[in-house]
Design a protein around this motif. Sequence first.
Motif, PDB file in Angstrom:
ATOM      1  N   ALA A 165       0.818  -1.216   0.000  1.00 45.18           N
ATOM      2  CA  ALA A 165       0.000   0.000   0.000  1.00 45.18           C
ATOM      3  C   ALA A 165       0.850   1.263   0.000  1.00 45.18           C
ATOM      4  O   ALA A 165       0.511   2.250  -0.652  1.00 45.18           O
ATOM      5  CB  ALA A 165      -0.929  -0.005   1.213  1.00 45.18           C
ATOM      6  N   VAL A 166       1.961   1.241   0.734  1.00 41.90           N
ATOM      7  CA  VAL A 166       2.796   2.421   0.897  1.00 41.90           C
ATOM      8  C   VAL A 166       4.251   2.028   0.639  1.00 41.90           C
ATOM      9  O   VAL A 166       4.699   0.975   1.095  1.00 41.90           O
ATOM     10  CB  VAL A 166       2.668   3.015   2.317  1.00 41.90           C
ATOM     11  N   PRO A 172       3.398   1.428   8.391  1.00 41.71           N
ATOM     12  CA  PRO A 172       2.418   2.076   7.511  1.00 41.71           C
ATOM     13  C   PRO A 172       1.607   1.081   6.689  1.00 41.71           C
ATOM     14  O   PRO A 172       0.424   1.316   6.409  1.00 41.71           O
ATOM     15  CB  PRO A 172       3.287   2.968   6.618  1.00 41.71           C
ATOM     16  N   ASN A 173       2.218  -0.046   6.312  1.00 41.38           N
ATOM     17  CA  ASN A 173       1.491  -1.037   5.517  1.00 41.38           C
ATOM     18  C   ASN A 173       0.528  -1.859   6.365  1.00 41.38           C
ATOM     19  O   ASN A 173      -0.542  -2.245   5.890  1.00 41.38           O
ATOM     20  CB  ASN A 173       2.486  -1.933   4.781  1.00 41.38           C
ATOM     21  N   PHE A 174       0.883  -2.131   7.609  1.00 44.44           N
ATOM     22  CA  PHE A 174      -0.076  -2.767   8.515  1.00 44.44           C
ATOM     23  C   PHE A 174      -1.296  -1.871   8.694  1.00 44.44           C
ATOM     24  O   PHE A 174      -2.443  -2.330   8.600  1.00 44.44           O
ATOM     25  CB  PHE A 174       0.576  -3.030   9.876  1.00 44.44           C
ATOM     26  N   GLY A 335       3.027   1.012  -3.063  1.00 49.48           N
ATOM     27  CA  GLY A 335       4.383   0.639  -2.752  1.00 49.48           C
ATOM     28  C   GLY A 335       4.932  -0.326  -3.782  1.00 49.48           C
ATOM     29  O   GLY A 335       4.288  -0.640  -4.793  1.00 49.48           O
ATOM     30  N   LEU A 336       6.140  -0.823  -3.531  1.00 46.51           N
ATOM     31  CA  LEU A 336       6.775  -1.738  -4.467  1.00 46.51           C
ATOM     32  C   LEU A 336       6.077  -3.096  -4.449  1.00 46.51           C
ATOM     33  O   LEU A 336       5.332  -3.429  -3.534  1.00 46.51           O
ATOM     34  CB  LEU A 336       8.255  -1.873  -4.131  1.00 46.51           C
ATOM     35  N   SER A 358      -3.527  -4.847  -4.458  1.00 48.17           N
ATOM     36  CA  SER A 358      -2.705  -4.287  -3.384  1.00 48.17           C
ATOM     37  C   SER A 358      -3.313  -4.681  -2.046  1.00 48.17           C
ATOM     38  O   SER A 358      -4.352  -5.352  -1.983  1.00 48.17           O
ATOM     39  CB  SER A 358      -2.637  -2.761  -3.502  1.00 48.17           C
ATOM     40  N   HIS A 359      -2.684  -4.225  -0.965  1.00 46.78           N
ATOM     41  CA  HIS A 359      -3.260  -4.453   0.363  1.00 46.78           C
ATOM     42  C   HIS A 359      -4.679  -3.888   0.448  1.00 46.78           C
ATOM     43  O   HIS A 359      -5.535  -4.433   1.154  1.00 46.78           O
ATOM     44  CB  HIS A 359      -2.391  -3.792   1.433  1.00 46.78           C
ATOM     45  N   TYR A 360      -4.932  -2.791  -0.277  1.00 42.87           N
ATOM     46  CA  TYR A 360      -6.284  -2.225  -0.296  1.00 42.87           C
ATOM     47  C   TYR A 360      -7.285  -3.228  -0.876  1.00 42.87           C
ATOM     48  O   TYR A 360      -8.458  -3.242  -0.486  1.00 42.87           O
ATOM     49  CB  TYR A 360      -6.324  -0.946  -1.131  1.00 42.87           C
ATOM     50  N   SER A 361      -6.833  -4.064  -1.812  1.00 42.57           N
ATOM     51  CA  SER A 361      -7.726  -5.032  -2.453  1.00 42.57           C
ATOM     52  C   SER A 361      -8.230  -6.073  -1.452  1.00 42.57           C
ATOM     53  O   SER A 361      -9.388  -6.504  -1.523  1.00 42.57           O
ATOM     54  CB  SER A 361      -7.006  -5.726  -3.611  1.00 42.57           C
ATOM     55  N   LEU A 362      -7.363  -6.498  -0.534  1.00 37.18           N
ATOM     56  CA  LEU A 362      -7.789  -7.479   0.473  1.00 37.18           C
ATOM     57  C   LEU A 362      -8.812  -6.865   1.417  1.00 37.18           C
ATOM     58  O   LEU A 362      -9.799  -7.510   1.792  1.00 37.18           O
ATOM     59  CB  LEU A 362      -6.578  -7.984   1.263  1.00 37.18           C
TER      60      LEU A 362
END
Length: 578
Positions: A165-166, A172-174, A335-336, A358-362
Amino acid sequence: MIFRPLSLVLLLLVAFLPIYFAATQPAQQTRTPIKHVIIILKENRSFDNLFGTYPYGHGDALKGNPIVKELSIPDGVLYMNVEVPNYPGLGFLFGYTKLAYAASPVQQDPGEGWIDYHGDWDYGRMDGFAAYSGPQSMVYIDYDQIPFYWDYAEEYVLCDNYFTAVMTESLPNFLALWSGTTVVSNDVGPPPYLPLNDTIFYQLSQNNVSWGVFGLYSSAQSPPPSEIGWLDDVQGFAGNPAMMSHVYNMSVFYQMLKNNTLPAYVFIDDYGIAHGVSDHPPDNITYSEMWTVNVINAVMQSPEWNSSAIFVTWDDEGGFYDHVPPPQINGLGLGLRTACLVISPYAKEDYIDHQVLSHYSLLKFVEWNWNLPYLNGYVANANLPLAAFNFNQKPRPPVILGPTPDIAGTLGVNRGYVYFENGSAYALTAVQASKQYPVPLQIPIDELPYAAPQNYSGDMGFTASYNYVTPSWVLPVQFYLLLSSLALLVAVLAFNGRGPSSLDLRSPLLVIAIALDLLGSALGIIYPAVPPAPLPPAQPTYSMLTGIGLFVLAVEIVILALPLIKRFSEKKPGELSR
């Protein structure tokens, strides 16, 4: 007087009936047969580090294998001769570092954080890894170290356009995976805190959808706040019984599987669960993978399997090399690239999901599946991982991988043995592990109800464009300006016979040197090597060349001022007032 008690009763009913009905309303219905979403968040690996040479392995070792030769090929580095400059834009001077196979389950830890990851990225040029995260970032592993991850990619779904995500490290990703946003750009704090009301935990509780966070804690439920890791950065979580009662020991997870009482949303984090058992370098990733297999095997052997979807992904790429520049969706990311495995009785077999996820998708999948409103625009605009599933198919039987011991959880590693909660120990070498890939496919490739193999076509499916890019010519120009300035400075010092203390203010060489240095430093400030973080902590964004240039500039100015300082200091007190 007789009406006052009745009025009081009516007021109490009006006040408490909504709370009663909210607490007793049935759980939300789902759009799919999935009743349990299990997210296993691993640590610090890029896609190319894990699956860059999937499915053949380094040197095409298994290309002729009858199973492997039919498998789908993702967007990796199989046929790429990858090297990055040891300093971006100046490889012709400082050399290059090649991407190499790491013939070990243990790697050195690359540099991490906002500065390092954005330096690795280098505005989409993906050539800063050796300079920022270090030469240890330029390695990859394969089925020798992670055979079971490769088995899951073969048997289920591998997402090869899955991004963090970032573009920074863990915290920040958690937070983004829990809320669709972050309040920090690095692993700092708290404070600041993420508001509890912005999280999936609060949303699920408000909508009567069960959830749980699982790890190895000192108590079965509601562990001490000192043990809950990044959850402590959510304001109002630690010390709140309504939240802490959803935090469980892994032993409870296994018991819930047996009792058919698993929550709808399950979050499991491997980092900190046990000493030496994590995907985070320098831990042994083969041991960590074995722990993950135990978790997945337990789900597969439980009554919950036919209604579960397991997502195995990594919080950030850990500084390891990846060749795909991420799309930009906001000032913080994406993010990468990392990897995501989708494992479910409804997941497709040998399927490479190429859409941008991305993490947003989950987070979006959880909210979409339970008919909940999206937490924010980043979540709403994310792609759903629906292409990974075929909800019309009959639930697939589980694929139990091993050998792994039939135990509940991993406590740590010592002298080549993995220690478990029941007191037993188990040894697994990379050689033993490598024999586990490939495994026979459940469904023959030619019987799949979709096109196979799902090979990468060369089209990423998106354009990696950014609002602001530092031009690639900035660093080389800076370097030559600094080099020229240093050469002039050396000439001034070498050829002035009376030494630096008597340099004349009109020395043309020194004035030119200062002008060149000023120009180079100004370029580095106008065009930063790394974009500034919009969230705390504040961090320097100029390059190493800019830092050296500013230091040399200060030296040049001091040398230029020395004659004036000397003359001023040699004046007598009476002369100073004239």
